[in-house]
Design a protein around this motif. Structure first.
Motif, PDB file in Angstrom:
ATOM      1  N   GLY A 117     -16.285  39.855 -28.991  1.00  0.00           N
ATOM      2  CA  GLY A 117     -14.922  39.017 -29.491  1.00  0.00           C
ATOM      3  C   GLY A 117     -14.217  38.222 -28.497  1.00  0.00           C
ATOM      4  O   GLY A 117     -13.912  36.895 -28.458  1.00  0.00           O
ATOM      5  N   LEU A 118     -14.267  38.766 -27.116  1.00  0.00           N
ATOM      6  CA  LEU A 118     -13.426  38.228 -26.136  1.00  0.00           C
ATOM      7  C   LEU A 118     -14.255  36.899 -25.638  1.00  0.00           C
ATOM      8  O   LEU A 118     -13.632  35.700 -25.690  1.00  0.00           O
ATOM      9  CB  LEU A 118     -13.076  39.128 -24.895  1.00  0.00           C
ATOM     10  N   PRO A 119     -15.469  37.069 -25.124  1.00  0.00           N
ATOM     11  CA  PRO A 119     -15.944  35.612 -24.709  1.00  0.00           C
ATOM     12  C   PRO A 119     -15.812  34.723 -25.747  1.00  0.00           C
ATOM     13  O   PRO A 119     -15.975  33.333 -25.554  1.00  0.00           O
ATOM     14  CB  PRO A 119     -17.045  36.032 -24.043  1.00  0.00           C
ATOM     15  N   THR A 120     -16.319  35.216 -27.038  1.00  0.00           N
ATOM     16  CA  THR A 120     -16.350  34.167 -28.022  1.00  0.00           C
ATOM     17  C   THR A 120     -15.161  33.325 -28.144  1.00  0.00           C
ATOM     18  O   THR A 120     -15.126  32.117 -28.228  1.00  0.00           O
ATOM     19  CB  THR A 120     -16.766  35.019 -29.430  1.00  0.00           C
ATOM     20  N   ALA A 121     -13.978  34.151 -28.039  1.00  0.00           N
ATOM     21  CA  ALA A 121     -12.815  33.492 -28.487  1.00  0.00           C
ATOM     22  C   ALA A 121     -12.303  32.471 -27.284  1.00  0.00           C
ATOM     23  O   ALA A 121     -11.852  31.366 -27.383  1.00  0.00           O
ATOM     24  CB  ALA A 121     -11.487  34.541 -28.517  1.00  0.00           C
ATOM     25  N   LEU A 122     -12.669  32.936 -26.221  1.00  0.00           N
ATOM     26  CA  LEU A 122     -12.510  31.785 -24.974  1.00  0.00           C
ATOM     27  C   LEU A 122     -13.455  30.725 -25.068  1.00  0.00           C
ATOM     28  O   LEU A 122     -12.930  29.838 -24.647  1.00  0.00           O
ATOM     29  CB  LEU A 122     -12.887  32.949 -23.615  1.00  0.00           C
ATOM     30  N   TYR A 123     -14.666  30.974 -25.190  1.00  0.00           N
ATOM     31  CA  TYR A 123     -15.565  29.867 -25.311  1.00  0.00           C
ATOM     32  C   TYR A 123     -15.172  28.759 -26.373  1.00  0.00           C
ATOM     33  O   TYR A 123     -15.110  27.685 -26.160  1.00  0.00           O
ATOM     34  CB  TYR A 123     -17.018  30.356 -25.921  1.00  0.00           C
ATOM     35  N   ALA A 124     -14.445  29.400 -27.633  1.00  0.00           N
ATOM     36  CA  ALA A 124     -14.185  28.588 -28.546  1.00  0.00           C
ATOM     37  C   ALA A 124     -12.910  27.680 -28.114  1.00  0.00           C
ATOM     38  O   ALA A 124     -12.495  26.811 -28.652  1.00  0.00           O
ATOM     39  CB  ALA A 124     -13.916  29.395 -29.828  1.00  0.00           C
ATOM     40  N   SER A 125     -12.030  28.487 -27.488  1.00  0.00           N
ATOM     41  CA  SER A 125     -10.732  27.832 -26.946  1.00  0.00           C
ATOM     42  C   SER A 125     -11.087  26.615 -25.936  1.00  0.00           C
ATOM     43  O   SER A 125     -10.244  25.769 -25.978  1.00  0.00           O
ATOM     44  CB  SER A 125      -9.926  28.775 -26.142  1.00  0.00           C
ATOM     45  N   VAL A 171     -22.198  38.927 -24.031  1.00  0.00           N
ATOM     46  CA  VAL A 171     -21.142  38.296 -23.366  1.00  0.00           C
ATOM     47  C   VAL A 171     -21.434  36.938 -22.453  1.00  0.00           C
ATOM     48  O   VAL A 171     -20.582  36.384 -22.080  1.00  0.00           O
ATOM     49  CB  VAL A 171     -20.600  39.254 -22.287  1.00  0.00           C
ATOM     50  N   THR A 172     -22.664  36.573 -22.853  1.00  0.00           N
ATOM     51  CA  THR A 172     -23.210  35.360 -21.945  1.00  0.00           C
ATOM     52  C   THR A 172     -23.881  34.333 -23.223  1.00  0.00           C
ATOM     53  O   THR A 172     -23.394  33.158 -23.012  1.00  0.00           O
ATOM     54  CB  THR A 172     -24.264  35.524 -20.782  1.00  0.00           C
ATOM     55  N   ILE A 173     -25.007  34.498 -23.676  1.00  0.00           N
ATOM     56  CA  ILE A 173     -25.440  33.589 -24.484  1.00  0.00           C
ATOM     57  C   ILE A 173     -24.934  33.644 -25.990  1.00  0.00           C
ATOM     58  O   ILE A 173     -24.857  32.706 -26.642  1.00  0.00           O
ATOM     59  CB  ILE A 173     -27.170  33.810 -24.610  1.00  0.00           C
ATOM     60  N   ALA A 174     -24.865  34.936 -26.816  1.00  0.00           N
ATOM     61  CA  ALA A 174     -24.448  35.163 -28.059  1.00  0.00           C
ATOM     62  C   ALA A 174     -23.312  34.477 -28.606  1.00  0.00           C
ATOM     63  O   ALA A 174     -23.230  33.769 -29.672  1.00  0.00           O
ATOM     64  CB  ALA A 174     -24.675  36.595 -28.652  1.00  0.00           C
ATOM     65  N   PRO A 175     -22.255  34.229 -27.570  1.00  0.00           N
ATOM     66  CA  PRO A 175     -20.962  33.680 -27.983  1.00  0.00           C
ATOM     67  C   PRO A 175     -21.285  31.987 -28.525  1.00  0.00           C
ATOM     68  O   PRO A 175     -20.245  31.600 -29.087  1.00  0.00           O
ATOM     69  CB  PRO A 175     -20.016  33.775 -27.027  1.00  0.00           C
ATOM     70  N   PHE A 176     -22.137  31.448 -28.171  1.00  0.00           N
ATOM     71  CA  PHE A 176     -22.551  30.229 -28.467  1.00  0.00           C
ATOM     72  C   PHE A 176     -22.917  30.145 -29.723  1.00  0.00           C
ATOM     73  O   PHE A 176     -22.813  29.172 -30.535  1.00  0.00           O
ATOM     74  CB  PHE A 176     -23.587  29.611 -27.642  1.00  0.00           C
ATOM     75  N   GLY A 246     -11.300  29.649 -38.450  1.00  0.00           N
ATOM     76  CA  GLY A 246     -11.473  29.301 -37.361  1.00  0.00           C
ATOM     77  C   GLY A 246     -12.183  30.707 -36.729  1.00  0.00           C
ATOM     78  O   GLY A 246     -11.971  31.595 -37.177  1.00  0.00           O
ATOM     79  N   ILE A 247     -12.723  30.413 -35.301  1.00  0.00           N
ATOM     80  CA  ILE A 247     -13.435  31.376 -34.632  1.00  0.00           C
ATOM     81  C   ILE A 247     -12.418  32.387 -34.124  1.00  0.00           C
ATOM     82  O   ILE A 247     -12.466  33.610 -34.295  1.00  0.00           O
ATOM     83  CB  ILE A 247     -14.261  30.908 -33.457  1.00  0.00           C
ATOM     84  N   VAL A 248     -11.449  31.999 -33.515  1.00  0.00           N
ATOM     85  CA  VAL A 248     -10.412  32.961 -32.800  1.00  0.00           C
ATOM     86  C   VAL A 248      -9.842  33.928 -33.871  1.00  0.00           C
ATOM     87  O   VAL A 248      -9.857  34.952 -33.523  1.00  0.00           O
ATOM     88  CB  VAL A 248      -9.489  32.142 -31.919  1.00  0.00           C
TER      89      VAL A 248
END
Length: 297
Positions: A117-125, A171-176, A246-248
């Motif tokens: 959840g954390l990298p996903t939210a950061l990528y989205a922002s 934490v690297t690829i899946a958040p895309f 939204g994602i976050v």
């Protein structure tokens, strides 16, 4: 856009139910996953050979009931590449997850899952202006820390080798994947998008794992059928939440899932209740309440 308007007409309160329902269904499915793999001694290869075809069948049934619109515009420009990207990431995530779960314990997998959840939210922002919500970002960081803390014992937690591969991936690829899904949901209906991504993922997995399906007992097959229904419906609700909230915000609300898995293990698998996990559950509920109160009506 007409799809978004019709969904948003449900109101903010109902929109919040999408990720919460997804979290509850996914938590139920994940608890049953461990039952199938550990109690019923199903190999992860047999699991993948049966589960994904069943999930795809469930989603196709929902698709035929809902009958979302399909047109050539849904496959214009970069959209097919985004769909393929989501399917490839789904293929890798599920392959790595179930290989790890077959050897690691469920609580440790939940720690790793929460970190998604954390990298996903950061990528989205970073990539979407409308996802830059300081309050929600702050809360999701807090929730991530709290849930990891709730699983922290003896000043560390061990991660098995297979689980470490899964951790690196998510934490690297899946958040895309959520970022691509958000782009696709501008024109795609959540039910249709869920069905096509699941179908492509199944086509990728089938040549490798379908041959292990006959090794499944009738009892394990029934468990997998229930898991497939829960997984399919959870993904649909998840995509609806991406579209309307939204994602976050979805990541924050979906952080209930690892705690729900823990409580399911307490009540159904007779594991011991721990005060730290109960505290984490309460903090997550408070975070959700804060977002609910501060959300624009």
């Amino acid at each position: 856009q007409s799809q978004c308007k019709s969904i948003n007409s449900f109101g903010v309160g109902v929109n919040f139910l999408f990720p919460i329902l997804a979290a509850a269904l996914e938590a139920s499915a994940m608890t049953l996953d461990k039952v199938a793999l550990s109690v019923q001694k199903l190999s992860y290869k047999s699991y993948l050979g049966i589960n994904f075809p069943l999930v795809t069948i469930v989603l196709l049934i929902v698709f035929l009931i809902i009958r979302p619109p399909i047109s050539s515009a849904l496959f214009a420009g970069k959209l097919p590449l985004l769909i393929l990207l989501c399917a490839l990431i789904s293929f890798a995530v599920n392959l790595l997850y179930y290989r790890a779960l077959s050897k690691d314990n469920l609580n440790e997998m939940q720690i790793v899952d929460l970190l998604f959840g954390l990298p996903t939210a950061l990528y989205a922002s970073i990539f979407f202006v409308d996802e830059r919500k300081p309050i929600i970002l702050g809360l999701i960081i807090l929730v991530s820390i709290v849930v990891v803390w709730s699983h922290w014992e003896k000043h560390h937690f061990k991660i098995a080798k297979r689980t470490s591969y899964y951790l690196i991936w998510i934490v690297t690829i899946a958040p895309f994947s959520p970022l691509a899904i958000k782009e696709l949901l501008v024109v795609w209906h959540p039910v249709a998008l869920t069905a096509i991504i699941s179908a492509i993922t199944t086509l990728l997995l089938a040549p490798i794992y379908l041959k292990y399906a006959p090794r499944t007992s009738p009892k394990a097959f029934l468990t997998l059928l229930v898991i497939s229904i829960f997984n399919g419906l959870a993904t649909i609700f998840y995509y609806f939440s991406y579209q309307v909230s939204g994602i976050v915000l979805t990541m924050l609300l979906f952080s209930l899932q690892p705690i729900l898995v823990y409580f399911a293990s307490v009540f159904f698998l007779k594991e011991r209740l721990h005060w730290k996990k109960l505290s984490a559950f309460i903090i997550i509920l408070i975070s959700i309440a804060i977002i609910q109160i501060t959300a624009p009506q």
